[in-house]
Motif scaffolding. Structure first.
Motif, PDB file in Angstrom:
ATOM      1  N   GLU A 151    -100.350  49.947  72.067  1.00  0.00           N
ATOM      2  CA  GLU A 151    -100.158  49.982  73.515  1.00  0.00           C
ATOM      3  C   GLU A 151     -99.537  48.672  73.991  1.00  0.00           C
ATOM      4  O   GLU A 151     -99.733  47.616  73.399  1.00  0.00           O
ATOM      5  N   HIS A 152     -98.780  48.765  75.066  1.00  0.00           N
ATOM      6  CA  HIS A 152     -98.233  47.556  75.652  1.00  0.00           C
ATOM      7  C   HIS A 152     -99.357  46.711  76.251  1.00  0.00           C
ATOM      8  O   HIS A 152    -100.401  47.244  76.635  1.00  0.00           O
ATOM      9  N   ASP A 153     -99.155  45.433  76.317  1.00  0.00           N
ATOM     10  CA  ASP A 153    -100.213  44.500  76.709  1.00  0.00           C
ATOM     11  C   ASP A 153    -100.795  44.878  78.064  1.00  0.00           C
ATOM     12  O   ASP A 153    -100.078  45.056  79.042  1.00  0.00           O
TER      13      ASP A 153
ATOM     14  N   ALA B 150     -91.798  53.721  78.644  1.00  0.00           N
ATOM     15  CA  ALA B 150     -92.725  53.865  77.517  1.00  0.00           C
ATOM     16  C   ALA B 150     -93.923  52.932  77.700  1.00  0.00           C
ATOM     17  O   ALA B 150     -93.781  51.795  78.133  1.00  0.00           O
ATOM     18  N   ARG B 151     -95.099  53.442  77.348  1.00  0.00           N
ATOM     19  CA  ARG B 151     -96.328  52.658  77.445  1.00  0.00           C
ATOM     20  C   ARG B 151     -96.822  52.173  76.083  1.00  0.00           C
ATOM     21  O   ARG B 151     -97.847  51.488  76.017  1.00  0.00           O
ATOM     22  N   GLN B 152     -96.130  52.552  75.022  1.00  0.00           N
ATOM     23  CA  GLN B 152     -96.547  52.156  73.696  1.00  0.00           C
ATOM     24  C   GLN B 152     -95.346  52.073  72.771  1.00  0.00           C
ATOM     25  O   GLN B 152     -94.297  52.656  73.034  1.00  0.00           O
ATOM     26  N   SER B 153     -95.517  51.328  71.694  1.00  0.00           N
ATOM     27  CA  SER B 153     -94.515  51.243  70.641  1.00  0.00           C
ATOM     28  C   SER B 153     -95.034  52.018  69.431  1.00  0.00           C
ATOM     29  O   SER B 153     -96.238  52.037  69.170  1.00  0.00           O
ATOM     30  N   VAL B 154     -94.120  52.639  68.695  1.00  0.00           N
ATOM     31  CA  VAL B 154     -94.491  53.478  67.562  1.00  0.00           C
ATOM     32  C   VAL B 154     -93.790  52.975  66.307  1.00  0.00           C
ATOM     33  O   VAL B 154     -92.569  52.782  66.300  1.00  0.00           O
ATOM     34  N   PHE B 155     -94.580  52.783  65.259  1.00  0.00           N
ATOM     35  CA  PHE B 155     -94.062  52.332  63.966  1.00  0.00           C
ATOM     36  C   PHE B 155     -94.464  53.341  62.897  1.00  0.00           C
ATOM     37  O   PHE B 155     -95.594  53.844  62.904  1.00  0.00           O
TER      38      PHE B 155
ATOM     39  N   GLY C 121    -105.573  42.444  75.594  1.00  0.00           N
ATOM     40  CA  GLY C 121    -105.086  42.728  74.259  1.00  0.00           C
ATOM     41  C   GLY C 121    -104.326  44.042  74.216  1.00  0.00           C
ATOM     42  O   GLY C 121    -104.057  44.669  75.240  1.00  0.00           O
ATOM     43  N   GLN C 122    -103.970  44.455  73.022  1.00  0.00           N
ATOM     44  CA  GLN C 122    -103.197  45.674  72.813  1.00  0.00           C
ATOM     45  C   GLN C 122    -103.949  46.601  71.864  1.00  0.00           C
ATOM     46  O   GLN C 122    -104.177  46.265  70.703  1.00  0.00           O
TER      47      GLN C 122
ATOM     48  N   PRO D  36    -100.829  37.237  70.411  1.00  0.00           N
ATOM     49  CA  PRO D  36     -99.582  37.482  71.147  1.00  0.00           C
ATOM     50  C   PRO D  36     -98.618  38.366  70.373  1.00  0.00           C
ATOM     51  O   PRO D  36     -98.599  38.372  69.142  1.00  0.00           O
ATOM     52  N   ALA D  37     -97.817  39.136  71.112  1.00  0.00           N
ATOM     53  CA  ALA D  37     -96.673  39.870  70.581  1.00  0.00           C
ATOM     54  C   ALA D  37     -96.999  40.696  69.352  1.00  0.00           C
ATOM     55  O   ALA D  37     -96.523  40.435  68.250  1.00  0.00           O
ATOM     56  N   ALA D  38     -97.825  41.718  69.527  1.00  0.00           N
ATOM     57  CA  ALA D  38     -98.207  42.567  68.393  1.00  0.00           C
ATOM     58  C   ALA D  38     -96.992  43.224  67.748  1.00  0.00           C
ATOM     59  O   ALA D  38     -96.931  43.366  66.520  1.00  0.00           O
ATOM     60  N   GLN D  39     -96.009  43.617  68.550  1.00  0.00           N
ATOM     61  CA  GLN D  39     -94.838  44.287  67.991  1.00  0.00           C
ATOM     62  C   GLN D  39     -94.073  43.375  67.036  1.00  0.00           C
ATOM     63  O   GLN D  39     -93.613  43.821  65.973  1.00  0.00           O
ATOM     64  N   ASP D  40     -93.947  42.099  67.386  1.00  0.00           N
ATOM     65  CA  ASP D  40     -93.251  41.165  66.492  1.00  0.00           C
ATOM     66  C   ASP D  40     -94.015  40.984  65.182  1.00  0.00           C
ATOM     67  O   ASP D  40     -93.417  40.890  64.106  1.00  0.00           O
TER      68      ASP D  40
END
Length: 358
Positions: free
Chosen positions: A80-82, A56-61, A86-87, A25-29
Motif C-alpha cells: 500500500e502507498h504510505d 492507484a493506491r498500491q504497487s504490485v510486484f 507505514g505501508q 522509507p520507500a518500500a517500493q525502492d
C-alpha cells in the motif's frame, strides 16, 4: 474458544500467504533493489513491477522462482502507498506442488534479510516477525495485544513464559530455529515471570492457557479444524540457547493444519491466479492460443446466431407472402347500394296525374 468458520475456503496446500507492515522509507525502492539483486544472482527466474494508474493506491510486484530443482513458485506482493503509519504489504505465493516448510520463505525473495530491515512488522500489532517481542508492563496493553494476536489469521502467534529472568543465551529468537518456510509467519511473544496471571486471564476467552515456564500456540480466527489447546501447549521451554524441539514441533504441526484463508487472502489469491502478468515465452504462446480459440468460438457463435436470424427472417417473409397470395385469391365483393323502397299507391297516382297533365 471461538468456533471454526465454515464460510471461508480452506487455504490450498500449495499456497503460502503472509502479511506485514513496512515501517521504513520507500518500500517500493527496497523491493526493486532486492528483486533485481536476486535476479542478477539467479536466485529467482524473473520479476516485474506492474504499471500503476494515476489513482492507484498500491504497487504490485511479481516474481517467479524454482524450488526443489523443478517446482515453480509464483508470488505476488502488493504494498500500500504510505498512509502515515507505514505501508501494509500482502504476499501470496503458489507452488506447483504442496508447500514444503523446508523451502525458502517467499518473503525472502522480496524483502532484504538485514536485522534492521523495516518490513518485518506484523500488520495488526506492529510487532516484529523475526525477533522476540516482550509483552508490555501495562496489564491493559498485554490484554489488548494478546487478544489481537489470538484473533489473527495471517500469522502463527506463540506465547512463551519465562520461568525466571533469562540471560543472553535465553534471548535467541524462535524464528531463526524454525524451518525456512515458517520464519516470516510466526510472532513470538515473551511474558516475564510475573506476567503469567495476566497472560492467562487475557487468553481465557479463547480457551488456551500458558503453562508456567512453557509456551502455547494461539488458535487464530477462524480456529483451524483439528486444533486442541492441550495439543499445542508445551510444558517446559528451556531458554538456555538450546533448540526448543518440542515448541518447534508444535509450531510446525499447527502450520500444517488445514486453515481457512484469512481476511483478504482469497482476493489476493484470485489476483495472483487471474491477473498474473509475469509470463514465460511458452506461457505467452499458450495464452495467445487460448485467446485465438476463444475468439474463434465467439465468431462461430456470432455466425450461427446471424444464420439463425437470417433463417427466421426468411421464414417470416415467406409466411407474409403466402398470406398475401391467399388473401388475393378470394374475389373482392363490393358493397351493393341499398334497394329503393317500393312506392306507395298514393305516390303512383300522383305520378300518373303529372304525366297526363303534360
Amino acid at each position: 474458544m471461538p468456533s471454526s468458520s465454515s464460510t471461508r475456503p480452506t487455504a490450498p496446500a500449495p499456497v503460502w500467504p503472509a502479511r506485514g507492515r513496512h515501517l521504513g522509507p520507500a518500500a517500493q525502492d527496497v523491493l526493486r533493489l532486492r528483486l533485481q539483486h536476486l535476479k542478477d544472482s539467479r536466485t529467482i527466474d524473473d520479476h516485474m513491477e506492474l504499471p500503476e494508474t494515476e489513482d492507484a493506491r498500491q504497487s504490485v510486484f511479481e516474481a517467479r522462482w524454482r524450488v526443489a530443482g523443478s517446482v515453480t513458485v509464483r508470488a505476488r506482493l502488493t504494498v500500500e502507498h504510505d498512509s502515515g503509519d507505514g505501508q501494509a504489504w500482502t504476499l501470496v505465493a503458489e507452488a506447483e506442488a504442496p508447500w514444503d516448510p523446508r523451502w525458502p520463505s517467499p518473503v525472502a525473495m522480496f524483502w532484504p534479510q538485514e536485522p534492521d530491515a523495516g518490513w518485518d512488522h506484523e500488520a495488526v500489532t506492529g510487532l516484529r516477525l523475526t525477533d522476540i517481542n516482550p509483552l508490555p508492563s501495562d496489564d491493559k496493553a498485554v490484554r489488548r495485544i494478546l487478544r489481537d494476536a489470538a484473533r489473527d489469521g495471517w500469522c502463527v502467534h506463540v506465547v512463551v513464559h519465562e520461568a525466571m529472568t533469562t540471560d543472553e543465551r535465553g534471548r535467541v529468537p524462535l524464528a531463526g530455529m524454525l524451518p525456512p518456510g515458517l520464519r516470516h509467519r510466526v510472532v513470538e511473544h515473551r511474558a516475564a515471570p510475573s506476567q503469567l496471571r495476566v497472560v492467562n486471564w487475557a487468553l481465557r476467552e479463547f480457551g488456551v492457557e500458558v503453562p508456567r515456564g512453557g509456551a502455547v500456540v494461539l488458535p487464530g480466527t477462524p480456529v483451524p479444524a483439528g486444533y486442541d489447546a492441550d495439543d499445542f501447549a508445551v510444558r517446559s521451554v528451556f531458554l538456555d540457547g538450546s533448540e526448543p524441539a518440542e515448541l518447534i514441533h508444535a509450531v510446525t504441526r499447527f502450520a500444517a493444519l488445514p486453515r481457512p484463508l484469512p481476511d483478504g487472502a482469497e482476493e489476493a489469491l484470485t489476483a495472483l491466479r487471474e491477473d498474473w502478468r509475469l509470463l514465460t515465452l511458452e506461457e505467452e504462446l499458450d495464452r495467445e492460443r487460448k485467446l485465438v480459440a476463444m475468439y474463434a468460438e465467439a465468431l462461430e457463435a456470432m455466425t450461427k446466431s446471424r444464420d439463425l436470424y437470417r433463417e427466421a427472417a426468411e421464414q417470416a417473409h415467406a409466411a407474409l407472402a403466402a398470406y398475401r397470395e391467399s388473401a388475393g385469391a378470394v374475389p373482392e365483393t363490393r358493397p351493393q347500394p341499398p334497394a329503393s323502397p317500393a312506392a306507395s299507391p298514393l305516390q303512383q297516382l300522383t305520378r300518373t296525374f303529372r304525366l297526363k297533365g303534360r
